[in-house]
Design a protein around this motif. Sequence first.
Motif, PDB file in Angstrom:
ATOM      1  N   LEU A  10       0.825  -1.203   0.000  1.00 37.18           N
ATOM      2  CA  LEU A  10       0.000   0.000   0.000  1.00 37.18           C
ATOM      3  C   LEU A  10       0.863   1.258   0.000  1.00 37.18           C
ATOM      4  N   THR A  11       2.001   1.183   0.676  1.00 31.45           N
ATOM      5  CA  THR A  11       2.895   2.343   0.693  1.00 31.45           C
ATOM      6  C   THR A  11       3.382   2.690  -0.715  1.00 31.45           C
ATOM      7  N   LYS A  12       3.636   1.655  -1.505  1.00 28.48           N
ATOM      8  CA  LYS A  12       4.084   1.899  -2.883  1.00 28.48           C
ATOM      9  C   LYS A  12       2.932   2.370  -3.770  1.00 28.48           C
ATOM     10  N   GLU A  13       1.736   1.923  -3.473  1.00 32.43           N
ATOM     11  CA  GLU A  13       0.610   2.190  -4.362  1.00 32.43           C
ATOM     12  C   GLU A  13      -0.294   3.323  -3.885  1.00 32.43           C
ATOM     13  N   ARG A  14       0.116   4.074  -2.857  1.00 33.98           N
ATOM     14  CA  ARG A  14      -0.822   5.030  -2.276  1.00 33.98           C
ATOM     15  C   ARG A  14      -1.132   6.195  -3.211  1.00 33.98           C
ATOM     16  N   CYS A  26      -2.438   5.880   3.178  1.00 34.27           N
ATOM     17  CA  CYS A  26      -3.529   5.877   2.200  1.00 34.27           C
ATOM     18  C   CYS A  26      -4.724   6.544   2.878  1.00 34.27           C
ATOM     19  N   LEU A  27      -4.709   7.870   2.899  1.00 36.44           N
ATOM     20  CA  LEU A  27      -5.610   8.614   3.767  1.00 36.44           C
ATOM     21  C   LEU A  27      -7.033   8.671   3.224  1.00 36.44           C
ATOM     22  N   GLU A  28      -7.216   8.566   1.892  1.00 34.84           N
ATOM     23  CA  GLU A  28      -8.582   8.587   1.378  1.00 34.84           C
ATOM     24  C   GLU A  28      -9.386   7.402   1.896  1.00 34.84           C
TER      25      GLU A  28
END
Length: 1441
Positions: free
Chosen positions: A1109-1113, A1303-1305
């Motif tokens: 997720l860090t890579k795809e945020r 991934c704040l959204e």
Amino acid sequence: MYFPVGWPKYLDVPSAKSEAIQEVLASPNRSIFVVTTSQSIHIWQSKPCVLIVTFRRSDDSVIVHGTNLCAEWKPDCTVLAVGTSGGHLLLFEVQQEGTHHLFTTKQSSSAHYRCDTTEADNNTVPMLKIDYAHTMQITAGINSLCCLKDDLLVATSNGLLMRVGWDGSTRHMMDISIRAIPFSIDLQQSRESLLGDTSLSFKQTQYSMILSGLAVVLSDGRAAFLTADNSKFEPRAVHAVWAPDVKTACCVAINHKYRLIVFGLANGQGVVYTLDEVTGALQLSHWLTLSSSDFPDGCQAAGPISTVTWTPDGCALACAWKQGGLALWSVFGALLMCTFSGDYGLCPETSRPYPLHVHSMDWDPEGYNLWITTSPKSSKDKKRISDSGIPFPRVLQSADQSTGELVLVSFVKSALTTNPCMTNHEHLFLQGEDRLYLNTGDTILKTAQPDVMLDSSTVVSVTSQGNTSVADDSIVSSVLIGNKQWQVMSLPYNYMASNWPLRYAAVDRSGHCVAIAGRYGLAHCTIFAKRWKLFGNVTQEKDMSVSGGITWWKDFIVMSCYNHYENRHELRLYPRISNLDNSFACITKVPYQVLVLNVFKDLLVVFCVDYHISLYSIERRDNSANPIATISRIQDLSLANFVPHPTSLVSLTLTSLRSETVSPEIANHTKEAESLITNVAGRLLMLQRDRLKPPSVTNAPLDKRKHNEMPFIAPVVLASSVENMWTTSRSNRDKPHLMEALWLGCGAAGMKVWLPLFPQKNSKHHHSFLSKRIMLPFQLRIYPLAVLFEDAVVLGAATDTLSYEPQTPSAADNKPTILPFSTLERTTQIYLHHILRQLLRRNLGIHALQIARSCISLPYFPHVLELMLHSVLEEEATASEPIPDALLPRVVAFIEEFPQFLQTIVHCARKTEIALWPYLFRTIGSPEELFEQCIKTGALQTAASYLLILQNLEPPKVSRHHATHLLDAALEHYEWKLCRDLLRFLRSISASDFEVSRTPPPSLNNSMAFPLGSPAPLPAKEGQTNHKRGRHSSKGGRAPSVVNDKQEVGPEKSRSSSLSKTIEQITTAEEYFVDSILNRHARKLLASMRLRDLGLYAADLDFKLQPWLTKERNRVAKVDDFEAALKKLHHDFQWPLPTLTTGAASIGINANKSPSLLVKSSPPSSSSIQAQMNGLKMSGGDSESERVTFPVAPLPLNRDLRVLIRPNSLASDSTHSEVRTEEAILRYPSARGSDDNSICTTEPSEGSSLFGDGDNVLEDSIWSSNANLEELEQFYLQLSHSGPRQSDKELRYLYDIFLAALCLEWTLLIAILLRDLTLISKVVNVASSSDVALEVVARMREGLSFLEMWADSECPGYKPLFVAIRPQAQVLAEVVETAITPPQTPHSRTSSTSDQSVGHQEIKRLGSHGSGVISEHELSEEDVFEDEKGKDGEEQGCSVS
């Protein structure tokens, strides 16, 4: 049909310790037995088994006359003849001493201990005495003795058959010389010749009054059958017929019922002949030989056959070998029991089964006990020393063993042997000396199973009322419930004590009622009640003896009997529900004795001793209080021209079968009597009704005419060597072929079925030259005793043995021959594949297809197809000669007609040797094509099985390609377990596998293709370390870092540098390839907004979600449509939309002890929960936390395999203040057990306040807002149930993971879904840091605006929430506005690759103050979306009221 049971009994012969036991011989009525030793004569009573009298010859008599060799009874049991080794014939008179009995009951003087009758009174043992009568010297020596009518036939060593009277007189004029008898092949055309060899003599003889002849064995090994032109058996009228191809005969025995003669040969085999009624020749019937596959060198190692004897009913043959061993055969050669197998002791020399050395044997009255005398061992066998010098066990060296033993072996037999009525054919029914064994077969329950091509588990939901609802895509199938237990019924002692032995037994069609008949009277009972009904009047019981059989007609007992009081034969019917008394019976007189009877519908058919068959109609009348049945005779039919002797008719039955068949649609399903089938000495005769001839009217009055006389045509022979036949009077339109067939048991030839061939439905012309029926033979591994017509199953019985070793020396001394304990077990075999194969071989595939389609609902139908394919493949692939017309292509084309085709092929291939695979797939096609076909049809588990075949046939690169393809399909169909197996399979292919063209398959424990033994994590990649999942503390150190996927760990083996570099590159490429597949599917799930599926995916496949997720945020993890995303979350997590209600104000406290804005949700209906919902288990990390089970709403149809745990119970959840923090465990259905793993928990710190710490900049802004106080009040008045408890845990876990990955959204959407102000504040705090990109904050602010408009228009239940979070939205707006003119700082806010230390420090700060945000190492996906690891005993549940 005969099976040994229980422990063998050893009888103590008084003189056996000093004298060798020679012979055991039953009297003509088999009530007493004589046991001869070398010097003594012992007479035993059969029941009770006691020694009556002993006569010991003097020592002088033994010296003068010689030792005892053989004995023979006079027909009336008054004289016993004994032949000696010195050539003398001794005659002894056996007389009863008055009316005295050997055992009597002595009554006690006390009235408390007085007994009216005992076994000694019921089974009277006569007091006998043996007196010496005459001595006759036979100069030439005695070979054997035989009773010929009223004379004694003595076979001498000089070739004479001497006729001796039982009074000691001689009749030299009637002596028969072997050299005066003409021998020939038959009695018609062959040329007769005399024997000129003076050394020939009769070695053994046996006379049969029914066959009117004498079977003899000559001293040179040849065998013959002697007949005479007159009944006196005069020497000039005697002719002999040779037994063809018999040169080494040792012994002989005659079967009177089936008219068979068996000769035991010196090579250990037996040959059975039948007597031709026309030519008088002996025709070969069958051989008795042990199978080389089951008993290697069995007959050769056993030596010559020493003795053979038939059972009293002629249905089985006992055979013993000289070197040891005992076997039991059916009448036509099916092996029932053999001591060469099983636990019959061990031979110390070779560790092979230690045989039983049988010298002589004979059967008791009904064949329930076999009396055996063991032969004395030679001196070389007494003490044997092994090669190592260690003596063998004492049990083989006992001195008692040199004299032999007297042993009784108990047997049970099928009720069909003496009572072949139709009701007994429908059940597995055995009768013993004192008990009955009943097995009604298996039960097939109709259930629902999904389509075969989906390869998914059955989805059945049960409503609270017990009604079962099935998914629309399922088809009706069946489940087989095995029933291998015997219902053992002990016979009533008060009846059997005075009426032993049991002669007839019958069970009704339902299998619930049984009736028995012994020497006198009868008794019956219901199996469920187990209460026997006997005659209340003992006189009525003693005045009647059942003869010919007993059967059931509805609730009446039908029998033929002899009335001793009136001296006549009768037919009687007794109602079951009434008392057993003649006043309730229907009695009809018959002119002759009835030998066989049977019932079909309302017709009773009997066969009398005068060769006539009589048909009677039975009618029930319920006019009186007790039911009454009446019998009226319809007609008589003579079989004198077709039955050689009345006792040769084995069975008869009326059936609805005809040689002509019509279409099942136009057939008359009333099942009228159309034919009469009789078994005459193994030959099956069929007499059909003559439909062209008008039926004649009976002479009965008009009011009694129910059935007209049925004319029959001449009989037709259907089959030979028939032991049993099965047919049914029931009908089934769905399975006409099986219900209209005639099943035959043919001994060693297996079974035969007379199958109807119905014409085609669309056929306009029915050609008369086409076959209407066909006889199909097939082999069985079991002996058939019952046929389940609709289930396509044959039931049988077999014997299992349990060895016993004596623990004390005394036991070994007393019983040197140790025989095992025998138990009875039911056996089952499917026969459908044999029929289908025979029809395909005969190019009758249309009929085979009709039969198969009628049986497709059977639970074992796929196994039937697999058995047929396997048998044909084994036969043709291993054939030594080319097959011009191979059957395999037709079988494959036949199987393609069914949806189980792909499954059948792969299952058969995996159970077959790899060497046969090329032959199989040359016919079927490439396994790659079948693999692709499985994927297209959705049969992924079947495709996994094909992958194992491809791995053995193709190079590793091809296997990896197909595994990757299957992995993609499994990911699409949510087959997580299969995905785990495929990942393990891909990672098990090492780099060295690419150096060779083909390698053996990896060791994978999967019933389908690649199962996992336990839900353990996947193997660590090269360069990674497997960290044990557990509870990690965030205090006192940093969490262990994640090792890079490409990092190399551990030393390598010594190889050349170039090879090592190549292997390293291949391994790295493989890992990258697998990771690419996983990442691609994760992107697909997130792009389609399926967060719950993403969590399941990460938990099952050990996918590192947070780093990804860090890579795809800033790519796939961003949210473009907040409204659609929120609706998707509601749908996937079954989270109800909030609704506005009014009520008292209260504040809800959430699981993290922070205030939650809770709005009443509309709960799902109970019916939907009950019918569709799955259960989820929640396991609290705290030891004191309660484990609960919460309902989850239904998932899409293609996700049924990841259904969780069903709810165990429902409990109320009144207030949220009582809810404790618990970790979610997502569980999956599995056939195996589950283990509990430690679960990480998230616990708030003790210092955390209700709204968080002072660092929360939004804490006071909530209350300082200018929001509408009425709306806020309305919001806080909403206290209701949110979504399912498990969904709440999953959402909070995903919130932490997405927040840690920035991934704040998605984090904001989850917080809005949970309606938790604290979680929303955390997201806004992180978003306000300088580490978050400006476009992310802008999308969050814009998304909140769209959501607020959506709430105003479509979901007003969300309005209070958006009113409450307006301060947070204002903060996001200020961040965006401030960023328009940013100050000059070293780090740009819009850079997506900037340092993330600030954001991570903010997350760490919030987590340390009770925010609930944790790192990946503190809580993993498997801990929330947990695989099946919990124990079922710890599952509990609660509900929301």
